[in-house]
Design an enzyme around this catalytic site. Structure first.
Site, mmCIF file in Angstrom:
data_model
loop_
_atom_site.group_PDB
_atom_site.id
_atom_site.type_symbol
_atom_site.label_atom_id
_atom_site.label_comp_id
_atom_site.label_asym_id
_atom_site.label_seq_id
_atom_site.Cartn_x
_atom_site.Cartn_y
_atom_site.Cartn_z
ATOM 1 N N ILE A 185 -0.078 1.119 -4.660
ATOM 2 C CA ILE A 185 0.222 -0.040 -5.513
ATOM 3 C C ILE A 185 -0.310 -1.212 -4.684
ATOM 4 C CG2 ILE A 185 1.984 -1.450 -6.617
ATOM 5 C CD1 ILE A 185 3.768 1.027 -6.775
ATOM 6 N N PRO A 186 -1.509 -1.722 -5.027
ATOM 7 C CA PRO A 186 -2.271 -2.559 -4.089
ATOM 8 C C PRO A 186 -1.806 -4.011 -3.968
ATOM 9 C CG PRO A 186 -3.509 -2.266 -6.100
ATOM 10 C CD PRO A 186 -2.243 -1.460 -6.253
ATOM 11 N N CYS A 187 -0.631 -4.213 -3.361
ATOM 12 C CA CYS A 187 -0.123 -5.573 -3.187
ATOM 13 C C CYS A 187 -1.001 -6.392 -2.242
ATOM 14 C CB CYS A 187 1.326 -5.556 -2.714
ATOM 15 S SG CYS A 187 1.632 -4.500 -1.298
ATOM 16 N N HIS A 188 -1.836 -5.715 -1.441
ATOM 17 C CA HIS A 188 -2.741 -6.449 -0.544
ATOM 18 C C HIS A 188 -3.833 -7.192 -1.318
ATOM 19 C CE1 HIS A 188 -4.578 -2.464 -1.090
ATOM 20 N NE2 HIS A 188 -5.741 -3.053 -0.896
ATOM 21 N N ARG A 189 -3.976 -6.900 -2.613
ATOM 22 C CA ARG A 189 -5.016 -7.558 -3.428
ATOM 23 C C ARG A 189 -4.502 -8.821 -4.116
ATOM 24 N NH1 ARG A 189 -6.833 -1.887 -6.019
ATOM 25 N NH2 ARG A 189 -7.702 -0.986 -4.094
#
Length: 185
Positions: A141-145
């Site tokens: 779940i790409p919260c870094h994006r």
């Protein structure tokens, strides 16, 4: 199929050695329920007291995803995920899942999308930030994006240097992005 007694809250864990540090994976036996860098904020937020270190099919699948990702390629599948959380956080995390590899969106973009989905005039970017920060399944779940409107790489539970590194690995255009200085945090 296998039967799981209701109320038996067992968590299984395993570790994965990534180029950016050791990652702990968690599962309820069937679904991936957690993925954290070992030194990150909210580490182990979904772990129960009685967790067993065990290799499971879900972990083999998730490690395959991580291998592909850290090889600089785009995984074409998603391991089955399960999160017990609020409706609001789930909505935010589901939006995160739609952010394509190699792109970023802002907290404000997510706030506008949630406002649209819930029929509200507006939504606080701070509330979005809280939900993004509590994502228990990093990377997948790409919260870094998610970045600040100004381009600031603000607030990543895994650490700003790691966020910077992940975005560079995905070949994100970093021209307008920056790590905030200590005084701006």
């Amino acid at each position: 199929g296998r039967r799981i007694r209701k109320g038996a809250k067992m968590t299984y864990t395993t570790t994965y050695h990534s180029p950016l540090g050791i990652i702990t994976l968690a599962s309820d036996g069937e679904y991936l329920t957690g993925l954290w860098f070992n030194d990150q904020k909210y580490f182990g937020s979904t772990l129960t007291h009685n967790s067993i270190d065990k290799e499971l099919p879900i972990f083999i699948q998730t490690k395959a995803w991580l291998d592909i990702y850290f090889n600089g390629e785009i995984p074409t599948f998603l391991p089955p995920l399960r999160y017990n959380t609020t409706v609001f956080r789930e909505m935010v995390w589901n939006i995160l899942l739609t952010i394509p590899y190699g792109t970023v969106i802002t907290y404000k973009d997510i706030a506008q999308e949630i406002a649209k989905q819930t029929g509200q005039k507006s939504m606080s970017a701070q509330a979005i930030g809280g939900a993004v920060g509590h994502n228990p399944i990093s990377l997948i779940i790409p919260c870094h994006r998610v970045v600040g409107t100004s381009g600031s790489l603000t607030g990543y539970a895994g650490g700003l240097n790691r966020k910077n590194e992940l975005l560079q690995r995905e070949k994100v255009n970093m021209t307008n992005l920056f790590v905030p200085s200590k005084k701006n945090l």
